[in-house]
Design a protein around this motif. Structure first.
Motif, mmCIF file in Angstrom:
data_model
loop_
_atom_site.group_PDB
_atom_site.id
_atom_site.type_symbol
_atom_site.label_atom_id
_atom_site.label_comp_id
_atom_site.label_asym_id
_atom_site.label_seq_id
_atom_site.Cartn_x
_atom_site.Cartn_y
_atom_site.Cartn_z
ATOM 1 N N ARG A 17 -10.045 5.021 -4.861
ATOM 2 C CA ARG A 17 -9.647 6.388 -5.160
ATOM 3 C C ARG A 17 -8.549 6.826 -4.206
ATOM 4 O O ARG A 17 -8.725 6.814 -2.984
ATOM 5 C CB ARG A 17 -10.850 7.326 -5.035
ATOM 6 C CG ARG A 17 -10.581 8.750 -5.476
ATOM 7 C CD ARG A 17 -10.494 8.863 -6.975
ATOM 8 N NE ARG A 17 -10.323 10.250 -7.412
ATOM 9 C CZ ARG A 17 -10.010 10.594 -8.640
ATOM 10 N NH1 ARG A 17 -9.838 9.655 -9.551
ATOM 11 N NH2 ARG A 17 -9.875 11.861 -8.961
ATOM 12 N N TYR A 18 -7.388 7.170 -4.736
ATOM 13 C CA TYR A 18 -6.293 7.722 -3.930
ATOM 14 C C TYR A 18 -5.900 9.066 -4.528
ATOM 15 O O TYR A 18 -5.352 9.145 -5.629
ATOM 16 C CB TYR A 18 -5.096 6.774 -3.915
ATOM 17 C CG TYR A 18 -3.894 7.375 -3.209
ATOM 18 C CD1 TYR A 18 -3.875 7.489 -1.823
ATOM 19 C CD2 TYR A 18 -2.799 7.860 -3.930
ATOM 20 C CE1 TYR A 18 -2.794 8.067 -1.170
ATOM 21 C CE2 TYR A 18 -1.717 8.436 -3.285
ATOM 22 C CZ TYR A 18 -1.721 8.536 -1.904
ATOM 23 O OH TYR A 18 -0.647 9.114 -1.246
ATOM 24 N N LYS A 19 -6.237 10.141 -3.812
ATOM 25 C CA LYS A 19 -5.966 11.501 -4.287
ATOM 26 C C LYS A 19 -6.504 11.662 -5.712
ATOM 27 O O LYS A 19 -7.685 11.478 -5.947
ATOM 28 C CB LYS A 19 -4.479 11.816 -4.171
ATOM 29 C CG LYS A 19 -3.959 11.824 -2.734
ATOM 30 C CD LYS A 19 -2.502 12.227 -2.662
ATOM 31 C CE LYS A 19 -2.019 12.256 -1.222
ATOM 32 N NZ LYS A 19 -0.578 12.589 -1.123
ATOM 33 N N ARG A 40 1.023 4.112 -2.941
ATOM 34 C CA ARG A 40 0.835 5.537 -2.627
ATOM 35 C C ARG A 40 1.999 6.372 -3.160
ATOM 36 O O ARG A 40 1.809 7.440 -3.760
ATOM 37 C CB ARG A 40 0.718 5.731 -1.119
ATOM 38 C CG ARG A 40 -0.599 5.283 -0.493
ATOM 39 C CD ARG A 40 -0.528 5.341 1.035
ATOM 40 N NE ARG A 40 -0.031 6.626 1.485
ATOM 41 C CZ ARG A 40 0.681 6.807 2.613
ATOM 42 N NH1 ARG A 40 0.997 5.771 3.368
ATOM 43 N NH2 ARG A 40 1.068 8.007 2.959
ATOM 44 N N GLN A 87 -11.542 2.490 2.758
ATOM 45 C CA GLN A 87 -12.337 2.464 1.521
ATOM 46 C C GLN A 87 -12.482 1.056 0.951
ATOM 47 O O GLN A 87 -13.418 0.774 0.206
ATOM 48 C CB GLN A 87 -11.677 3.320 0.447
ATOM 49 C CG GLN A 87 -11.714 4.830 0.667
ATOM 50 C CD GLN A 87 -11.059 5.510 -0.523
ATOM 51 O OE1 GLN A 87 -11.434 5.284 -1.674
ATOM 52 N NE2 GLN A 87 -10.065 6.340 -0.263
ATOM 53 N N TRP A 104 -7.116 3.379 -8.531
ATOM 54 C CA TRP A 104 -6.498 2.069 -8.647
ATOM 55 C C TRP A 104 -7.562 1.002 -8.825
ATOM 56 O O TRP A 104 -8.712 1.173 -8.414
ATOM 57 C CB TRP A 104 -5.698 1.707 -7.398
ATOM 58 C CG TRP A 104 -4.705 2.721 -6.922
ATOM 59 C CD1 TRP A 104 -4.166 3.763 -7.628
ATOM 60 C CD2 TRP A 104 -4.125 2.782 -5.605
ATOM 61 N NE1 TRP A 104 -3.287 4.470 -6.846
ATOM 62 C CE2 TRP A 104 -3.242 3.894 -5.593
ATOM 63 C CE3 TRP A 104 -4.259 2.030 -4.452
ATOM 64 C CZ2 TRP A 104 -2.505 4.241 -4.461
ATOM 65 C CZ3 TRP A 104 -3.525 2.368 -3.330
ATOM 66 C CH2 TRP A 104 -2.658 3.466 -3.339
ATOM 67 N N TYR A 118 0.840 -1.201 0.000
ATOM 68 C CA TYR A 118 0.000 0.000 0.000
ATOM 69 C C TYR A 118 0.877 1.254 0.000
ATOM 70 O O TYR A 118 0.620 2.217 -0.728
ATOM 71 C CB TYR A 118 -0.913 -0.029 1.214
ATOM 72 C CG TYR A 118 -1.843 1.152 1.356
ATOM 73 C CD1 TYR A 118 -2.442 1.761 0.258
ATOM 74 C CD2 TYR A 118 -2.153 1.668 2.629
ATOM 75 C CE1 TYR A 118 -3.298 2.843 0.400
ATOM 76 C CE2 TYR A 118 -3.011 2.739 2.781
ATOM 77 C CZ TYR A 118 -3.581 3.329 1.671
ATOM 78 O OH TYR A 118 -4.428 4.403 1.817
ATOM 79 N N SER A 167 1.882 6.684 -6.963
ATOM 80 C CA SER A 167 0.838 7.613 -7.404
ATOM 81 C C SER A 167 1.159 9.048 -7.034
ATOM 82 O O SER A 167 0.797 9.979 -7.759
ATOM 83 C CB SER A 167 -0.512 7.207 -6.799
ATOM 84 O OG SER A 167 -1.032 6.073 -7.449
ATOM 85 N N ASP A 168 1.824 9.249 -5.905
ATOM 86 C CA ASP A 168 2.235 10.609 -5.537
ATOM 87 C C ASP A 168 3.197 11.176 -6.571
ATOM 88 O O ASP A 168 3.149 12.360 -6.910
ATOM 89 C CB ASP A 168 2.897 10.611 -4.154
ATOM 90 C CG ASP A 168 1.899 10.445 -3.016
ATOM 91 O OD1 ASP A 168 0.702 10.716 -3.231
ATOM 92 O OD2 ASP A 168 2.321 10.029 -1.913
ATOM 93 N N GLU A 191 -1.713 6.633 6.748
ATOM 94 C CA GLU A 191 -1.288 8.034 6.795
ATOM 95 C C GLU A 191 -1.284 8.562 8.225
ATOM 96 O O GLU A 191 -0.409 9.346 8.605
ATOM 97 C CB GLU A 191 -2.190 8.904 5.912
ATOM 98 C CG GLU A 191 -2.100 8.598 4.435
ATOM 99 C CD GLU A 191 -3.080 7.535 3.973
ATOM 100 O OE1 GLU A 191 -3.388 7.496 2.772
ATOM 101 O OE2 GLU A 191 -3.541 6.720 4.814
ATOM 102 N N ALA A 202 -6.789 0.805 4.940
ATOM 103 C CA ALA A 202 -7.449 1.759 4.046
ATOM 104 C C ALA A 202 -8.941 1.444 4.072
ATOM 105 O O ALA A 202 -9.398 0.499 3.434
ATOM 106 C CB ALA A 202 -6.894 1.641 2.631
#
Length: 427
Positions: A66-68, A28, A55, A72, A24, A31-32, A301, A53
């Protein structure tokens, strides 16, 4: 034309949260760096993923996450697929006319991240190694984190598969510039230009005194209310084991500090999990010598932020070790227990990497406690822990931990190194 923005990440969960925690975190970080990436995470235990997570729906075989600014695809490792079609609970086949879920199985597979020697699910194995599948695929094996020398030697070492068009290579996390380094997420990537220290150490972190909101209307999460209280804060996260020596070492530390600071207080924050019960039992056996607070399971986070507010960390396994090392805070590591006490080889290897950043007199109690704490064939010693904590409270060992963290940050971000490697692939 190969689309290198489409990456599949495989994770077979062995340790409840360690494996999926790293995966995970890696997703992240990728994707960042590049929100346009189309990531598919194939996970064998969605319940564990859900804890990290919220979600994630553990009941869904395929779902969007949905990540930011990225979306995915989350796929259950244990899918049943027949001729490219997904079997439902009733045993019937879903066809592409019924659902768009099956598009996952037909996208141009070219980049697969195989984490922790997990292998591949049956449905993917069948697709890759069928006679009809001729497309070039690069499997990148993200291996376990270790400070042992073989990490330097194995990094970017090619490996074979049973088909010429399916290529494989080792990608080794590690603590040196010869490896891929560690995953550095956004919060840890914020630099502190004035001090030159890594972003996350407690005394430098811009996040230090923020409260962590719960999911219930932004109020403080249960168990976190006293974060701002003046106290020496210790985070405890370990494997299930006798905690008598740890409790004794902390109690003696508090007593010695009170000789010069009468109001000195220790608060131990216990992470949710199997280690909290033996710690509490030992704590009661010592007549509850210091304060403890139980910490609910935190989203990843939140966890990343939370440990930066501490003064000392007890961590275990791989992911929390990497987080602790990057913060620059003093910490003690408990390695995963292995046959014939082999975990001591891993502990000694990391100690050897850290040694140069400390004065010998300051490093001795660190080394002594770490070795004792990880020696499951002998009793853990409390005295070196007491000294290590005293050196932390009196700022004697903090420079060494910060300097070690600076070196890890200078090695670069594993996620960025990975994307650079993928960019350079000739597929």
């Amino acid at each position: 034309m190969i689309d290198k923005n489409k990456i599949m990440i495989l994770c077979k969960v062995v340790d409840n949260f360690g494996d999926i925690g790293v995966v995970y975190r890696l997703a992240r970080a990728l994707s960042d760096l590049r929100p346009e990436l189309e990531l598919s995470l194939v996970v064998s235990n969605l319940e564990s993923f859900h804890k990290m997570a919220s979600q994630i729906d553990p009941t869904k075989k395929i779902q969007n996450f949905r990540y930011k600014n990225a979306t995915w695809k989350i796929i259950d490792w244990n899918l049943e697929v027949e001729n490219g079609n997904l079997k439902t609970e009733s045993g019937k086949l879903e066809t592409e006319n019924d659902t768009d879920k099956l598009s996952t199985f037909h996208f141009p597979l070219s980049i697969i991240l195989e984490c922790f020697q997990c292998g591949r699910p049956d449905w993917l194995e069948e697709q890759l190694f069928s006679p009809e599948f001729m497309r070039s695929v690069q499997i990148i094996q993200i291996d376990y984190l270790t400070a042992e020398e073989y990490a330097d030697e194995f990094h970017l070492l090619k490996s074979g598969t049973r088909k010429a068009n399916i290529k494989k290579i080792f990608f080794m996390p590690g603590f040196t510039e010869k490896t891929a380094g560690l995953i550095i997420n956004e919060q840890l990537a914020v630099s502190n230009e004035q001090s030159g220290a890594p972003a996350s150490p407690s005394r430098f972190s811009p996040f230090r005194f923020r409260s962590i909101p719960s999911q219930d209307e932004g109020t403080p999460a249960a168990g976190l209310q006293s974060l701002a209280h003046p106290a020496f804060k210790i985070f405890f996260f370990a494997y299930e084991d006798d905690c008598s020596a740890v409790v004794k070492g902390i109690a003696e530390f508090q007593s010695k500090m009170r000789e010069s600071h009468a109001d000195f207080t220790v608060v131990v924050y216990l992470a949710e999990g199997k280690s909290s019960a033996p710690f509490e039992e030992s704590w009661k056996n010592f007549n509850s010598p210091f304060k403890i607070e139980k910490i609910p399971f935190l989203q990843q986070e939140e966890f990343d932020y939370f440990i930066t507010t501490m003064d000392f960390l007890f961590v275990r396994g791989e992911d929390s070790l990497a987080r602790a090392a990057l913060t620059g805070l003093p910490f003690a590591w408990q390695a995963y227990k292995q046959d014939e006490n082999y975990q001591l080889v891993k502990v000694n290897a990391l100690l050897d990497r850290m040694n140069e950043y400390f004065e010998p007199k300051i490093f001795e109690p660190i080394q002594s406690f770490w070795k004792s704490y990880n020696d499951y064939e002998n009793t853990t010693k409390s005295a070196p822990l007491t000294q290590m904590l005293l050196d932390s409270a009196n700022q004697k060992n903090t420079k060494g931990f910060c300097n070690f963290a600076q070196k890890l940050h200078a090695n670069g971000n594993l996620a960025e190194h990975l994307l650079n490697f993928i960019d350079a692939l000739a597929l």
